[in-house]
Motif scaffolding. Structure first.
Motif, PDB file in Angstrom:
ATOM      1  N   PRO A  99       1.456  15.124   0.448  1.00  0.00           N
ATOM      2  CA  PRO A  99       1.542  13.662   0.488  1.00  0.00           C
ATOM      3  C   PRO A  99       0.155  13.060   0.666  1.00  0.00           C
ATOM      4  CG  PRO A  99       2.717  14.665   2.357  1.00  0.00           C
ATOM      5  CD  PRO A  99       2.163  15.770   1.508  1.00  0.00           C
ATOM      6  N   ALA A 100      -0.039  11.925   0.023  1.00  0.00           N
ATOM      7  CA  ALA A 100      -1.338  11.252   0.119  1.00  0.00           C
ATOM      8  C   ALA A 100      -1.548  10.744   1.532  1.00  0.00           C
ATOM      9  CB  ALA A 100      -1.386  10.088  -0.869  1.00  0.00           C
ATOM     10  N   ALA A 101      -2.786  10.857   1.975  1.00  0.00           N
ATOM     11  CA  ALA A 101      -3.134  10.339   3.297  1.00  0.00           C
ATOM     12  C   ALA A 101      -3.116   8.819   3.236  1.00  0.00           C
ATOM     13  CB  ALA A 101      -4.524  10.838   3.696  1.00  0.00           C
ATOM     14  N   GLU A 102      -3.016   8.196   4.387  1.00  0.00           N
ATOM     15  CA  GLU A 102      -3.056   6.737   4.443  1.00  0.00           C
ATOM     16  C   GLU A 102      -4.380   6.248   3.878  1.00  0.00           C
ATOM     17  OE1 GLU A 102      -1.043   4.161   5.488  1.00  0.00           O
ATOM     18  OE2 GLU A 102       0.510   5.710   5.422  1.00  0.00           O
ATOM     19  N   LEU A 103      -4.334   5.115   3.205  1.00  0.00           N
ATOM     20  CA  LEU A 103      -5.547   4.543   2.643  1.00  0.00           C
ATOM     21  C   LEU A 103      -6.372   3.880   3.739  1.00  0.00           C
ATOM     22  CD1 LEU A 103      -4.140   2.816  -0.561  1.00  0.00           C
ATOM     23  CD2 LEU A 103      -5.275   5.031  -0.401  1.00  0.00           C
ATOM     24  N   THR A 104      -7.670   3.983   3.564  1.00  0.00           N
ATOM     25  CA  THR A 104      -8.558   3.261   4.479  1.00  0.00           C
ATOM     26  C   THR A 104      -8.549   1.793   4.082  1.00  0.00           C
ATOM     27  OG1 THR A 104     -10.495   3.490   3.064  1.00  0.00           O
ATOM     28  CG2 THR A 104     -10.073   5.282   4.651  1.00  0.00           C
ATOM     29  N   GLU A 105      -9.103   0.953   4.951  1.00  0.00           N
ATOM     30  CA  GLU A 105      -9.180  -0.477   4.646  1.00  0.00           C
ATOM     31  C   GLU A 105      -9.984  -0.696   3.371  1.00  0.00           C
ATOM     32  OE1 GLU A 105      -8.220  -4.294   4.813  1.00  0.00           O
ATOM     33  OE2 GLU A 105      -7.460  -2.788   6.221  1.00  0.00           O
ATOM     34  N   GLN A 106     -11.063   0.043   3.203  1.00  0.00           N
ATOM     35  CA  GLN A 106     -11.901  -0.076   1.999  1.00  0.00           C
ATOM     36  C   GLN A 106     -11.103   0.326   0.740  1.00  0.00           C
ATOM     37  OE1 GLN A 106     -14.857  -1.383   1.451  1.00  0.00           O
ATOM     38  NE2 GLN A 106     -14.837  -0.801  -0.707  1.00  0.00           N
ATOM     39  N   GLU A 107     -10.334   1.404   0.839  1.00  0.00           N
ATOM     40  CA  GLU A 107      -9.533   1.857  -0.305  1.00  0.00           C
ATOM     41  C   GLU A 107      -8.452   0.834  -0.656  1.00  0.00           C
ATOM     42  OE1 GLU A 107      -9.858   6.705   0.205  1.00  0.00           O
ATOM     43  OE2 GLU A 107      -8.444   5.571   1.468  1.00  0.00           O
ATOM     44  N   ARG A 108      -7.818   0.258   0.378  1.00  0.00           N
ATOM     45  CA  ARG A 108      -6.817  -0.781   0.130  1.00  0.00           C
ATOM     46  C   ARG A 108      -7.442  -1.972  -0.592  1.00  0.00           C
ATOM     47  NH1 ARG A 108      -4.286   1.013   4.805  1.00  0.00           N
ATOM     48  NH2 ARG A 108      -5.538  -0.228   6.209  1.00  0.00           N
ATOM     49  N   HIS A 109      -8.637  -2.357  -0.152  1.00  0.00           N
ATOM     50  CA  HIS A 109      -9.353  -3.464  -0.785  1.00  0.00           C
ATOM     51  C   HIS A 109      -9.648  -3.141  -2.249  1.00  0.00           C
ATOM     52  CE1 HIS A 109     -12.017  -6.873  -1.231  1.00  0.00           C
ATOM     53  NE2 HIS A 109     -12.954  -6.047  -1.698  1.00  0.00           N
ATOM     54  N   GLU A 110     -10.071  -1.922  -2.535  1.00  0.00           N
ATOM     55  CA  GLU A 110     -10.381  -1.521  -3.907  1.00  0.00           C
ATOM     56  C   GLU A 110      -9.121  -1.531  -4.784  1.00  0.00           C
ATOM     57  OE1 GLU A 110     -12.373   2.239  -3.495  1.00  0.00           O
ATOM     58  OE2 GLU A 110     -14.182   1.316  -2.662  1.00  0.00           O
ATOM     59  N   VAL A 111      -8.006  -1.099  -4.210  1.00  0.00           N
ATOM     60  CA  VAL A 111      -6.742  -1.114  -4.957  1.00  0.00           C
ATOM     61  C   VAL A 111      -6.354  -2.554  -5.266  1.00  0.00           C
ATOM     62  CG1 VAL A 111      -4.259  -0.652  -4.783  1.00  0.00           C
ATOM     63  CG2 VAL A 111      -5.907   1.111  -4.103  1.00  0.00           C
ATOM     64  N   GLU A 112      -6.456  -3.440  -4.275  1.00  0.00           N
ATOM     65  CA  GLU A 112      -6.128  -4.849  -4.496  1.00  0.00           C
ATOM     66  C   GLU A 112      -7.020  -5.461  -5.568  1.00  0.00           C
ATOM     67  OE1 GLU A 112      -3.792  -7.054  -3.474  1.00  0.00           O
ATOM     68  OE2 GLU A 112      -2.787  -5.291  -2.655  1.00  0.00           O
ATOM     69  N   GLU A 113      -8.294  -5.141  -5.542  1.00  0.00           N
ATOM     70  CA  GLU A 113      -9.218  -5.658  -6.556  1.00  0.00           C
ATOM     71  C   GLU A 113      -8.838  -5.156  -7.939  1.00  0.00           C
ATOM     72  OE1 GLU A 113     -11.681  -7.975  -6.372  1.00  0.00           O
ATOM     73  OE2 GLU A 113     -10.787  -8.273  -4.398  1.00  0.00           O
ATOM     74  N   ALA A 114      -8.492  -3.877  -8.028  1.00  0.00           N
ATOM     75  CA  ALA A 114      -8.081  -3.320  -9.322  1.00  0.00           C
ATOM     76  C   ALA A 114      -6.809  -3.997  -9.820  1.00  0.00           C
ATOM     77  CB  ALA A 114      -7.884  -1.812  -9.202  1.00  0.00           C
ATOM     78  N   LEU A 115      -5.851  -4.217  -8.925  1.00  0.00           N
ATOM     79  CA  LEU A 115      -4.614  -4.884  -9.313  1.00  0.00           C
ATOM     80  C   LEU A 115      -4.866  -6.323  -9.739  1.00  0.00           C
ATOM     81  CD1 LEU A 115      -2.114  -3.518  -6.657  1.00  0.00           C
ATOM     82  CD2 LEU A 115      -2.178  -2.987  -9.103  1.00  0.00           C
ATOM     83  N   SER A 116      -5.820  -6.982  -9.094  1.00  0.00           N
ATOM     84  CA  SER A 116      -6.104  -8.369  -9.470  1.00  0.00           C
ATOM     85  C   SER A 116      -6.698  -8.442 -10.872  1.00  0.00           C
ATOM     86  CB  SER A 116      -7.033  -9.028  -8.459  1.00  0.00           C
ATOM     87  OG  SER A 116      -8.344  -8.507  -8.569  1.00  0.00           O
ATOM     88  N   LEU A 117      -7.410  -7.403 -11.284  1.00  0.00           N
ATOM     89  CA  LEU A 117      -7.932  -7.380 -12.641  1.00  0.00           C
ATOM     90  C   LEU A 117      -6.787  -7.302 -13.656  1.00  0.00           C
ATOM     91  CD1 LEU A 117     -10.952  -4.960 -12.227  1.00  0.00           C
ATOM     92  CD2 LEU A 117     -11.037  -7.425 -12.582  1.00  0.00           C
ATOM     93  N   VAL A 118      -5.753  -6.590 -13.279  1.00  0.00           N
ATOM     94  CA  VAL A 118      -4.608  -6.423 -14.172  1.00  0.00           C
ATOM     95  C   VAL A 118      -3.726  -7.661 -14.158  1.00  0.00           C
ATOM     96  CG1 VAL A 118      -2.507  -5.077 -14.583  1.00  0.00           C
ATOM     97  CG2 VAL A 118      -4.619  -3.916 -13.926  1.00  0.00           C
ATOM     98  N   HIS A 119      -3.388  -8.133 -12.957  1.00  0.00           N
ATOM     99  CA  HIS A 119      -2.423  -9.218 -12.821  1.00  0.00           C
ATOM    100  C   HIS A 119      -3.057 -10.599 -12.763  1.00  0.00           C
ATOM    101  CE1 HIS A 119       0.840  -6.417 -12.270  1.00  0.00           C
ATOM    102  NE2 HIS A 119       0.125  -5.775 -11.386  1.00  0.00           N
TER     103      HIS A 119
END
Length: 109
Positions: free
Chosen positions: A76-96
């Motif tokens: 199972p994937a480890a919990e995301l760090t705050e920085q990783e969560r931010h990067e995921v949100e940024e990537a999603l904002s590019l899509v959506h």
């Protein structure tokens, strides 16, 4: 050669269309259906022959794959760090996309 009788069941409109086509072709219904079936069988045989090598290759690959070990279970994937969560949100904002107030727009259902 001896002939064999085959009985088929059709909807009335199908039977009428076949009769009309047979008449236009100058054939009786039996000859028309035999001709149509023979053409279809020849086409199917040609397609099967054309793809026989590909079908054999696929069958060999499937047999070879049966002998391979199963994929190892992923951890199972480890919990995301705050920085990783931010990067995921940024990537999603590019899509959506985001509206002017930095919120993701609601999608119409």
């Amino acid at each position: 050669m001896a002939k064999t009788r085959i009985t088929i069941s059709l909807e009335q409109d199908q039977a009428e269309r076949i009769r009309q086509h047979a008449e236009r072709a100058g054939m009786d219904v039996s000859a028309y259906l035999v001709h149509a079936a023979t053409r279809q069988m020849a086409e199917s045989d040609a397609i099967e022959e054309q793809f026989a090598e590909v079908d054999a290759l696929i069958a060999r690959a499937e047999r070879a794959a049966d002998g391979l070990p199963a994929e190892p279970a992923s951890e199972p994937a480890a919990e995301l760090t705050e920085q990783e969560r931010h990067e995921v949100e940024e990537a999603l904002s590019l899509v959506h996309g985001r509206d002017r107030k930095a919120r993701r727009p609601r999608h119409a259902a």
